[in-house]
Design an enzyme around this catalytic site. Sequence first.
Site, PDB file in Angstrom:
ATOM      1  N   SER A  89      -4.023  -1.883   8.315  1.00  0.00           N
ATOM      2  CA  SER A  89      -5.342  -1.832   7.713  1.00  0.00           C
ATOM      3  C   SER A  89      -6.562  -1.999   8.428  1.00  0.00           C
ATOM      4  O   SER A  89      -6.430  -2.916   9.415  1.00  0.00           O
ATOM      5  CB  SER A  89      -5.479  -2.750   6.307  1.00  0.00           C
ATOM      6  OG  SER A  89      -4.348  -2.417   5.555  1.00  0.00           O
ATOM      7  N   ASN A  90      -7.540  -1.189   8.290  1.00  0.00           N
ATOM      8  CA  ASN A  90      -8.829  -1.228   9.249  1.00  0.00           C
ATOM      9  C   ASN A  90      -9.877  -2.097   8.815  1.00  0.00           C
ATOM     10  O   ASN A  90     -10.094  -2.426   7.698  1.00  0.00           O
ATOM     11  CB  ASN A  90      -9.157   0.084   9.447  1.00  0.00           C
ATOM     12  CG  ASN A  90      -8.505   0.887  10.643  1.00  0.00           C
ATOM     13  OD1 ASN A  90      -8.096   0.323  11.626  1.00  0.00           O
ATOM     14  ND2 ASN A  90      -8.135   1.932  10.489  1.00  0.00           N
ATOM     15  N   GLY A 109       0.644  -1.168  -0.206  1.00  0.00           N
ATOM     16  CA  GLY A 109       0.034   0.012  -0.116  1.00  0.00           C
ATOM     17  C   GLY A 109       1.086   1.201  -0.001  1.00  0.00           C
ATOM     18  O   GLY A 109       1.456   1.550   1.018  1.00  0.00           O
ATOM     19  N   ALA A 110       1.144   1.879  -1.058  1.00  0.00           N
ATOM     20  CA  ALA A 110       2.017   3.047  -1.220  1.00  0.00           C
ATOM     21  C   ALA A 110       1.071   4.354  -0.960  1.00  0.00           C
ATOM     22  O   ALA A 110       1.639   5.171  -1.699  1.00  0.00           O
ATOM     23  CB  ALA A 110       2.704   2.961  -2.434  1.00  0.00           C
ATOM     24  N   GLY A 111      -0.211   4.203  -0.650  1.00  0.00           N
ATOM     25  CA  GLY A 111      -1.065   5.405  -0.119  1.00  0.00           C
ATOM     26  C   GLY A 111      -0.297   6.340   0.678  1.00  0.00           C
ATOM     27  O   GLY A 111       0.807   6.338   1.134  1.00  0.00           O
ATOM     28  N   ALA A 112      -1.367   6.959   1.290  1.00  0.00           N
ATOM     29  CA  ALA A 112      -0.973   7.989   2.330  1.00  0.00           C
ATOM     30  C   ALA A 112      -0.303   7.501   3.630  1.00  0.00           C
ATOM     31  O   ALA A 112       0.757   7.782   3.717  1.00  0.00           O
ATOM     32  CB  ALA A 112      -2.457   8.665   2.887  1.00  0.00           C
ATOM     33  N   GLY A 162       1.157   4.296   3.758  1.00  0.00           N
ATOM     34  CA  GLY A 162       2.364   3.602   3.323  1.00  0.00           C
ATOM     35  C   GLY A 162       3.638   4.384   3.063  1.00  0.00           C
ATOM     36  O   GLY A 162       4.677   4.115   3.455  1.00  0.00           O
ATOM     37  N   ARG A 205      -1.593   9.882  20.309  1.00  0.00           N
ATOM     38  CA  ARG A 205      -2.674  10.928  20.355  1.00  0.00           C
ATOM     39  C   ARG A 205      -3.153  11.102  21.931  1.00  0.00           C
ATOM     40  O   ARG A 205      -3.465  12.391  22.122  1.00  0.00           O
ATOM     41  CB  ARG A 205      -3.950  10.394  19.555  1.00  0.00           C
ATOM     42  CG  ARG A 205      -3.571  10.488  18.097  1.00  0.00           C
ATOM     43  CD  ARG A 205      -4.733   9.867  17.230  1.00  0.00           C
ATOM     44  NE  ARG A 205      -4.608   9.996  15.937  1.00  0.00           N
ATOM     45  CZ  ARG A 205      -5.031   9.241  15.171  1.00  0.00           C
ATOM     46  NH1 ARG A 205      -5.728   8.273  15.257  1.00  0.00           N
ATOM     47  NH2 ARG A 205      -4.709   9.575  13.544  1.00  0.00           N
ATOM     48  N   ASP A 241      -2.581   5.388  18.970  1.00  0.00           N
ATOM     49  CA  ASP A 241      -3.515   6.042  20.030  1.00  0.00           C
ATOM     50  C   ASP A 241      -2.889   6.569  21.193  1.00  0.00           C
ATOM     51  O   ASP A 241      -3.386   7.475  21.754  1.00  0.00           O
ATOM     52  CB  ASP A 241      -4.521   5.231  20.252  1.00  0.00           C
ATOM     53  CG  ASP A 241      -5.181   4.399  19.269  1.00  0.00           C
ATOM     54  OD1 ASP A 241      -5.498   5.233  18.035  1.00  0.00           O
ATOM     55  OD2 ASP A 241      -5.766   3.129  19.093  1.00  0.00           O
ATOM     56  N   HIS A 273      -8.720  -0.872  18.740  1.00  0.00           N
ATOM     57  CA  HIS A 273      -8.620   0.201  17.838  1.00  0.00           C
ATOM     58  C   HIS A 273      -9.883   0.789  17.335  1.00  0.00           C
ATOM     59  O   HIS A 273     -10.060   0.630  16.086  1.00  0.00           O
ATOM     60  CB  HIS A 273      -7.435  -0.080  17.170  1.00  0.00           C
ATOM     61  CG  HIS A 273      -6.985   1.235  15.978  1.00  0.00           C
ATOM     62  ND1 HIS A 273      -6.725   2.306  16.490  1.00  0.00           N
ATOM     63  CD2 HIS A 273      -7.210   1.431  14.848  1.00  0.00           C
ATOM     64  CE1 HIS A 273      -6.303   3.178  15.674  1.00  0.00           C
ATOM     65  NE2 HIS A 273      -6.814   2.605  14.514  1.00  0.00           N
ATOM     66  N   ARG A 299     -14.467   2.625  11.491  1.00  0.00           N
ATOM     67  CA  ARG A 299     -13.353   1.654  11.050  1.00  0.00           C
ATOM     68  C   ARG A 299     -14.060   0.273  10.722  1.00  0.00           C
ATOM     69  O   ARG A 299     -13.545  -0.397   9.770  1.00  0.00           O
ATOM     70  CB  ARG A 299     -12.068   1.459  12.103  1.00  0.00           C
ATOM     71  CG  ARG A 299     -11.423   2.524  12.298  1.00  0.00           C
ATOM     72  CD  ARG A 299     -10.604   2.407  13.491  1.00  0.00           C
ATOM     73  NE  ARG A 299      -9.471   3.695  13.747  1.00  0.00           N
ATOM     74  CZ  ARG A 299      -9.944   4.520  14.706  1.00  0.00           C
ATOM     75  NH1 ARG A 299     -11.097   4.239  15.270  1.00  0.00           N
ATOM     76  NH2 ARG A 299      -9.201   5.499  14.862  1.00  0.00           N
ATOM     77  N   ASP A 338       2.255  -1.542  -4.618  1.00  0.00           N
ATOM     78  CA  ASP A 338       0.650  -1.141  -4.702  1.00  0.00           C
ATOM     79  C   ASP A 338       0.108  -1.823  -5.906  1.00  0.00           C
ATOM     80  O   ASP A 338       1.039  -2.538  -6.739  1.00  0.00           O
ATOM     81  CB  ASP A 338       0.670   0.350  -5.133  1.00  0.00           C
ATOM     82  CG  ASP A 338      -0.764   0.945  -4.180  1.00  0.00           C
ATOM     83  OD1 ASP A 338      -0.540   1.437  -3.179  1.00  0.00           O
ATOM     84  OD2 ASP A 338      -1.538   0.839  -5.216  1.00  0.00           O
TER      85      ASP A 338
HETATM   86  P1  NAI Z   1      -4.721   4.965   0.854  1.00  0.00           P
HETATM   87  O1  NAI Z   1      -6.198   4.988   0.048  1.00  0.00           O
HETATM   88  O2  NAI Z   1      -4.144   6.470   0.619  1.00  0.00           O
HETATM   89  O3  NAI Z   1      -3.848   4.012   0.305  1.00  0.00           O
HETATM   90  C1  NAI Z   1      -4.183   2.569   0.245  1.00  0.00           C
HETATM   91  C2  NAI Z   1      -3.302   2.027  -0.871  1.00  0.00           C
HETATM   92  O4  NAI Z   1      -3.559   0.497  -1.003  1.00  0.00           O
HETATM   93  C3  NAI Z   1      -3.808   2.427  -2.172  1.00  0.00           C
HETATM   94  O5  NAI Z   1      -2.605   3.324  -2.793  1.00  0.00           O
HETATM   95  C4  NAI Z   1      -4.319   1.521  -3.048  1.00  0.00           C
HETATM   96  O6  NAI Z   1      -4.066   1.247  -4.399  1.00  0.00           O
HETATM   97  C5  NAI Z   1      -3.609   0.150  -2.064  1.00  0.00           C
HETATM   98  N1  NAI Z   1      -4.029  -1.015  -2.419  1.00  0.00           N
HETATM   99  C6  NAI Z   1      -5.513  -1.469  -2.496  1.00  0.00           C
HETATM  100  N2  NAI Z   1      -5.561  -2.773  -2.657  1.00  0.00           N
HETATM  101  C7  NAI Z   1      -4.258  -3.178  -2.854  1.00  0.00           C
HETATM  102  C8  NAI Z   1      -3.990  -4.494  -3.082  1.00  0.00           C
HETATM  103  N3  NAI Z   1      -4.555  -5.760  -3.312  1.00  0.00           N
HETATM  104  N4  NAI Z   1      -2.382  -4.669  -3.085  1.00  0.00           N
HETATM  105  C9  NAI Z   1      -1.636  -3.658  -3.132  1.00  0.00           C
HETATM  106  N5  NAI Z   1      -2.217  -2.359  -2.594  1.00  0.00           N
HETATM  107  C10 NAI Z   1      -3.373  -2.076  -2.787  1.00  0.00           C
HETATM  108  O7  NAI Z   1      -5.318   4.753   2.348  1.00  0.00           O
HETATM  109  P2  NAI Z   1      -4.454   4.977   3.673  1.00  0.00           P
HETATM  110  O8  NAI Z   1      -4.820   6.406   4.281  1.00  0.00           O
HETATM  111  O9  NAI Z   1      -2.878   4.693   3.356  1.00  0.00           O
HETATM  112  O10 NAI Z   1      -4.906   3.987   4.847  1.00  0.00           O
HETATM  113  C11 NAI Z   1      -4.758   2.619   4.460  1.00  0.00           C
HETATM  114  C12 NAI Z   1      -5.358   1.945   5.756  1.00  0.00           C
HETATM  115  O11 NAI Z   1      -4.902   2.092   6.814  1.00  0.00           O
HETATM  116  C13 NAI Z   1      -6.956   1.909   5.731  1.00  0.00           C
HETATM  117  O12 NAI Z   1      -7.729   0.763   5.793  1.00  0.00           O
HETATM  118  C14 NAI Z   1      -6.798   2.775   6.863  1.00  0.00           C
HETATM  119  O13 NAI Z   1      -8.259   2.647   7.512  1.00  0.00           O
HETATM  120  C15 NAI Z   1      -5.637   2.122   7.599  1.00  0.00           C
HETATM  121  N6  NAI Z   1      -5.361   3.006   8.831  1.00  0.00           N
HETATM  122  C16 NAI Z   1      -4.998   2.642   9.969  1.00  0.00           C
HETATM  123  C17 NAI Z   1      -4.542   3.113  10.915  1.00  0.00           C
HETATM  124  C18 NAI Z   1      -4.150   2.444  12.209  1.00  0.00           C
HETATM  125  O14 NAI Z   1      -4.045   3.118  13.389  1.00  0.00           O
HETATM  126  N7  NAI Z   1      -4.369   1.020  12.485  1.00  0.00           N
HETATM  127  C19 NAI Z   1      -4.167   4.650  10.747  1.00  0.00           C
HETATM  128  C20 NAI Z   1      -4.420   5.052   9.664  1.00  0.00           C
HETATM  129  C21 NAI Z   1      -5.149   4.486   8.600  1.00  0.00           C
END
Ligand code: NAI
Length: 308
Positions: free
Chosen positions: A119-120, A7-10, A12, A151, A148, A175, A88, A32
């Site tokens: 991931s949530n 996951g190279a999103g926000a 990652g 925070r 947490d 969480h 979540r 990703d």
């Molecule tokens: P995001 O949408 O910015 O990034 C997620 C990335 O996963 C996207 O780039 C997407 O293309 C990729 N992706 C989707 N399916 C995939 C697959 N099968 N293989 C590889 N990559 C894939 O989301 P963000 O903000 O980065 O959040 C990611 C997850 O982390 C969410 O489920 C969010 O709820 C969770 N999260 C958990 C936290 C915690 O404390 N445990 C804190 C913040 C977010």
Amino acid sequence: MKVTVVGAGAVGASCAEYIAMKDFAAEVVLVDIKEGFAEGKAMDLMQTASLNGFDTKITGTTGDYSKTAGSKVAVITSGIPRKPGMTREELIGINAGIVKEVTENLVKHSPNVIIIVVSNPMDTMAYLVHKTSGLPKNQIIGMGGALDSARFKYRLAEALECPISDVDGMVIAAHSDTGMLPLMSKATRNGVPVTEFLDEAKQDHVAEETKVGGATLTKLLGTSAWYAPGAAVSVMVQSILCDHKKMIPCSLMLDGEYGESDICLGVPAIIGKNGVERIVEISLTDAEKEKFATAAKAVREVNGDLKF
Ligand code: NAI
């Protein structure tokens, strides 16, 4: 020492950035599903190396898991984040399928990997990884408590009107907005219980603001937060790779600890080169024990929606 971040999103990308900035890993591989996305993020981050002074190599791949082979640690951040107003738990349908598939690919190429689940709904996703990966339980760690607790410390410092470095505190249990348990009874300012400085109304306010910390940011940002989540993961990865043996609250498979079994919940643990070195059992007040049990019940209900 190689670290994979799926996951190279926000979250990652933030996590990869903090790992590189601290310069303790040889290589970070971003994966990703979106064509070219991980490669682009990796290249952009590598172009900060000479500016920020790190030698960690960052590479990216669109789903080629052979590039992740031999990873010591893998972080799963793939999946959808929540939008304002969402819990979540509502993410389970989509994210469970993604987390399961990603786990299979990771273990195939790095059979001895330590997985950090982000991931949530995270406690349930960590449970899913336990049930499907075949990895020993010390090698699966859910990230929630580290964030947490950060925070919680932010809100404590705000209420105490003091620097954050003055305060210490920990959040355990689930969480989730309702299942988090900020341990007010154990929080301190330079070793002095915060309960000596904050009246009950202020303590309640801090606890409530901590519990909805993620929702507050989701409302402001339109999506969930990434800087603090990325930093929290980087601390956990560093404690493993550098064998720091830091005590960090993490979502771990319980086997009788805190009166619970066959469930992943946030508890303090020593995190070192083997992943979970030891779960630390601390004393809780009767009220805290009750809240822990209530959180467990709610997580168990969400786990019931999983299909293996
Ligand atoms: P995001 O949408 O910015 O990034 C997620 C990335 O996963 C996207 O780039 C997407 O293309 C990729 N992706 C989707 N399916 C995939 C697959 N099968 N293989 C590889 N990559 C894939 O989301 P963000 O903000 O980065 O959040 C990611 C997850 O982390 C969410 O489920 C969010 O709820 C969770 N999260 C958990 C936290 C915690 O404390 N445990 C804190 C913040 C977010």
